[in-house]
Design a protein around this motif. Structure first.
Motif, PDB file in Angstrom:
ATOM      1  N   PHE A  84      40.471   8.874  46.107  1.00 39.41           N
ATOM      2  CA  PHE A  84      39.542   8.588  47.195  1.00 39.41           C
ATOM      3  C   PHE A  84      38.796   7.295  46.888  1.00 39.41           C
ATOM      4  CE2 PHE A  84      35.384   8.564  49.136  1.00 39.41           C
ATOM      5  CZ  PHE A  84      35.659   8.894  50.444  1.00 39.41           C
ATOM      6  N   ASP A  85      38.622   6.475  47.906  1.00 38.85           N
ATOM      7  CA  ASP A  85      37.743   5.313  47.774  1.00 38.85           C
ATOM      8  C   ASP A  85      36.973   5.148  49.079  1.00 38.85           C
ATOM      9  OD1 ASP A  85      38.702   2.767  49.362  1.00 38.85           O
ATOM     10  OD2 ASP A  85      40.533   3.669  48.570  1.00 38.85           O
ATOM     11  N   PRO A  86      35.754   4.619  48.983  1.00 37.73           N
ATOM     12  CA  PRO A  86      34.906   4.534  50.176  1.00 37.73           C
ATOM     13  C   PRO A  86      35.423   3.588  51.254  1.00 37.73           C
ATOM     14  CG  PRO A  86      33.747   3.746  48.203  1.00 37.73           C
ATOM     15  CD  PRO A  86      35.088   4.206  47.777  1.00 37.73           C
ATOM     16  N   THR A  87      36.290   2.658  50.908  1.00 37.00           N
ATOM     17  CA  THR A  87      36.835   1.742  51.905  1.00 37.00           C
ATOM     18  C   THR A  87      37.808   2.461  52.831  1.00 37.00           C
ATOM     19  OG1 THR A  87      36.611  -0.100  50.373  1.00 37.00           O
ATOM     20  CG2 THR A  87      38.083  -0.426  52.246  1.00 37.00           C
ATOM     21  N   HIS A  88      38.762   3.188  52.250  1.00 32.88           N
ATOM     22  CA  HIS A  88      39.764   3.896  53.054  1.00 32.88           C
ATOM     23  C   HIS A  88      39.269   5.262  53.529  1.00 32.88           C
ATOM     24  CE1 HIS A  88      42.492   1.009  51.031  1.00 32.88           C
ATOM     25  NE2 HIS A  88      43.084   1.042  52.207  1.00 32.88           N
ATOM     26  N   ARG A  89      38.279   5.817  52.866  1.00 32.30           N
ATOM     27  CA  ARG A  89      37.669   7.103  53.185  1.00 32.30           C
ATOM     28  C   ARG A  89      38.679   8.248  53.201  1.00 32.30           C
ATOM     29  NH1 ARG A  89      34.627   6.410  58.346  1.00 32.30           N
ATOM     30  NH2 ARG A  89      33.728   8.395  57.796  1.00 32.30           N
ATOM     31  N   CYS A  90      39.666   8.148  52.289  1.00 33.90           N
ATOM     32  CA  CYS A  90      40.646   9.205  52.124  1.00 33.90           C
ATOM     33  C   CYS A  90      41.316   9.068  50.759  1.00 33.90           C
ATOM     34  CB  CYS A  90      41.698   9.177  53.232  1.00 33.90           C
ATOM     35  SG  CYS A  90      42.733   7.709  53.246  1.00 33.90           S
ATOM     36  N   ASN A  91      42.081  10.079  50.391  1.00 32.69           N
ATOM     37  CA  ASN A  91      42.940   9.975  49.221  1.00 32.69           C
ATOM     38  C   ASN A  91      44.323  10.453  49.629  1.00 32.69           C
ATOM     39  OD1 ASN A  91      42.249  12.934  49.082  1.00 32.69           O
ATOM     40  ND2 ASN A  91      43.423  12.818  47.193  1.00 32.69           N
ATOM     41  N   SER A  92      45.316  10.104  48.866  1.00 31.52           N
ATOM     42  CA  SER A  92      46.670  10.557  49.178  1.00 31.52           C
ATOM     43  C   SER A  92      47.417  10.875  47.891  1.00 31.52           C
ATOM     44  CB  SER A  92      47.427   9.510  50.004  1.00 31.52           C
ATOM     45  OG  SER A  92      47.580   8.321  49.271  1.00 31.52           O
TER      46      SER A  92
ATOM     47  N   GLY B 136      60.752  23.403  47.884  1.00 33.73           N
ATOM     48  CA  GLY B 136      60.978  23.092  49.292  1.00 33.73           C
ATOM     49  C   GLY B 136      60.968  21.604  49.578  1.00 33.73           C
ATOM     50  N   GLY B 137      60.649  20.774  48.586  1.00 29.50           N
ATOM     51  CA  GLY B 137      60.695  19.332  48.772  1.00 29.50           C
ATOM     52  C   GLY B 137      59.356  18.641  48.583  1.00 29.50           C
ATOM     53  N   ASP B 138      59.423  17.332  48.445  1.00 30.32           N
ATOM     54  CA  ASP B 138      58.223  16.524  48.240  1.00 30.32           C
ATOM     55  C   ASP B 138      57.462  16.340  49.541  1.00 30.32           C
ATOM     56  OD1 ASP B 138      59.235  16.295  45.713  1.00 30.32           O
ATOM     57  OD2 ASP B 138      59.418  14.121  45.718  1.00 30.32           O
ATOM     58  N   ILE B 139      56.141  16.281  49.408  1.00 30.16           N
ATOM     59  CA  ILE B 139      55.287  16.030  50.570  1.00 30.16           C
ATOM     60  C   ILE B 139      54.216  15.015  50.200  1.00 30.16           C
ATOM     61  CG2 ILE B 139      55.639  18.288  51.647  1.00 30.16           C
ATOM     62  CD1 ILE B 139      52.862  19.105  50.534  1.00 30.16           C
ATOM     63  N   LEU B 140      53.737  14.319  51.208  1.00 26.35           N
ATOM     64  CA  LEU B 140      52.582  13.441  51.085  1.00 26.35           C
ATOM     65  C   LEU B 140      51.407  14.185  51.710  1.00 26.35           C
ATOM     66  CD1 LEU B 140      51.117  10.662  50.642  1.00 26.35           C
ATOM     67  CD2 LEU B 140      51.872  10.086  52.957  1.00 26.35           C
ATOM     68  N   VAL B 141      50.328  14.335  50.956  1.00 32.07           N
ATOM     69  CA  VAL B 141      49.111  14.974  51.461  1.00 32.07           C
ATOM     70  C   VAL B 141      48.033  13.901  51.546  1.00 32.07           C
ATOM     71  CG1 VAL B 141      47.349  16.739  51.066  1.00 32.07           C
ATOM     72  CG2 VAL B 141      49.721  17.168  50.374  1.00 32.07           C
ATOM     73  N   VAL B 142      47.408  13.793  52.712  1.00 27.51           N
ATOM     74  CA  VAL B 142      46.308  12.848  52.924  1.00 27.51           C
ATOM     75  C   VAL B 142      45.079  13.655  53.308  1.00 27.51           C
ATOM     76  CG1 VAL B 142      45.460  10.882  54.278  1.00 27.51           C
ATOM     77  CG2 VAL B 142      47.888  11.030  53.650  1.00 27.51           C
ATOM     78  N   ARG B 143      43.965  13.401  52.606  1.00 33.03           N
ATOM     79  CA  ARG B 143      42.714  14.117  52.862  1.00 33.03           C
ATOM     80  C   ARG B 143      41.584  13.115  52.983  1.00 33.03           C
ATOM     81  NH1 ARG B 143      41.259  17.857  48.256  1.00 33.03           N
ATOM     82  NH2 ARG B 143      40.644  15.845  47.510  1.00 33.03           N
ATOM     83  N   GLY B 144      40.673  13.373  53.913  1.00 34.08           N
ATOM     84  CA  GLY B 144      39.546  12.463  54.038  1.00 34.08           C
ATOM     85  C   GLY B 144      38.732  12.709  55.291  1.00 34.08           C
ATOM     86  N   ALA B 145      38.050  11.660  55.724  1.00 39.52           N
ATOM     87  CA  ALA B 145      37.206  11.728  56.917  1.00 39.52           C
ATOM     88  C   ALA B 145      38.088  11.956  58.146  1.00 39.52           C
ATOM     89  CB  ALA B 145      36.411  10.439  57.067  1.00 39.52           C
ATOM     90  N   ALA B 146      37.638  12.826  59.026  1.00 40.97           N
ATOM     91  CA  ALA B 146      38.416  13.165  60.221  1.00 40.97           C
ATOM     92  C   ALA B 146      38.772  11.926  61.033  1.00 40.97           C
ATOM     93  CB  ALA B 146      37.646  14.159  61.078  1.00 40.97           C
TER      94      ALA B 146
END
Length: 192
Positions: A79-87, A94-104
């Motif tokens: 997480f960083d305040p510029t992007h306001r999310c982490n990934s 079942g396979g690889d996934i990308l998870v993105v979490r942050g500000a709505a």
């Protein structure tokens, strides 16, 4: 004394975030994705140190904790305040996934209409959580393929998983202490 200035966290509250509510079609699935996308914990249990991630971990059932413990973190952007999310790119059964979490407001526009944008009631729910003084975390994901897949904070075509709200409960004696201060003519101001 006429005015008492105080902080909130740990003084008036317990300083122990907990999951308050979850808005998701699959609440357990949203919790698991939130835990899979958490910052790297330590030890076998991978218990996180971040208060938000720790609250999610505590809410997970045994099966969810087991799934997180068995997952493999392939790539991460904290997480960083510029992007306001982490990934995080996570390898799991079942396979690889990308998870993105942050500000709505950062995560939602990256969700595709076809694969699952947030439901219409989400904006109202978020407003209610804000009025209640709760912080929120939006979670989205998508399958990824290839061993060279890297995490990115600019991902598009995500699937909405859910939104989690968090509360830091008031200490049991906080309201009474503020009432006593008011009775003594002392105004309490919270600095944050």
């Amino acid at each position: 004394m006429e005015i008492l200035c105080t902080d909130k966290t740990g003084t008036l509250t317990e300083n122990a975030l907990t999951v308050a509510e979850i808005l998701a079609e699959d609440e357990d699935g949203a919790l698991r994705l939130a835990a899979l996308g958490a910052g790297q914990g330590s030890g076998r249990s991978r218990m996180p140190k971040n208060p938000f991630d720790l609250a999610v971990w505590r809410r997970l059932d045994a099966a969810g904790r087991k799934e997180v413990a068995k997952s493999v973190r392939r790539s991460e952007i904290p997480f960083d305040p510029t992007h306001r999310c982490n990934s995080v790119v996570v390898g799991r059964k079942g396979g690889d996934i990308l998870v993105v979490r942050g500000a709505a407001e950062v995560v939602f526009p990256r969700c595709t209409a076809r694969d699952g944008r947030p439901p219409k009631e989400t904006e109202q729910w978020l407003a209610e959580q804000g009025i209640a003084g709760r912080r929120t975390l939006a979670i989205a994901w998508k399958p990824v393929h290839g061993t060279g897949t890297e995490a990115t904070n600019d991902a598009r075509g995500l699937r909405f998983a859910g939104v989690i709200s968090f509360v830091d409960p008031l200490k049991k004696d906080a309201a009474e202490a503020i009432r006593k201060a008011a009775a003594l003519g002392v105004a309490v101001k919270i600095l944050t």
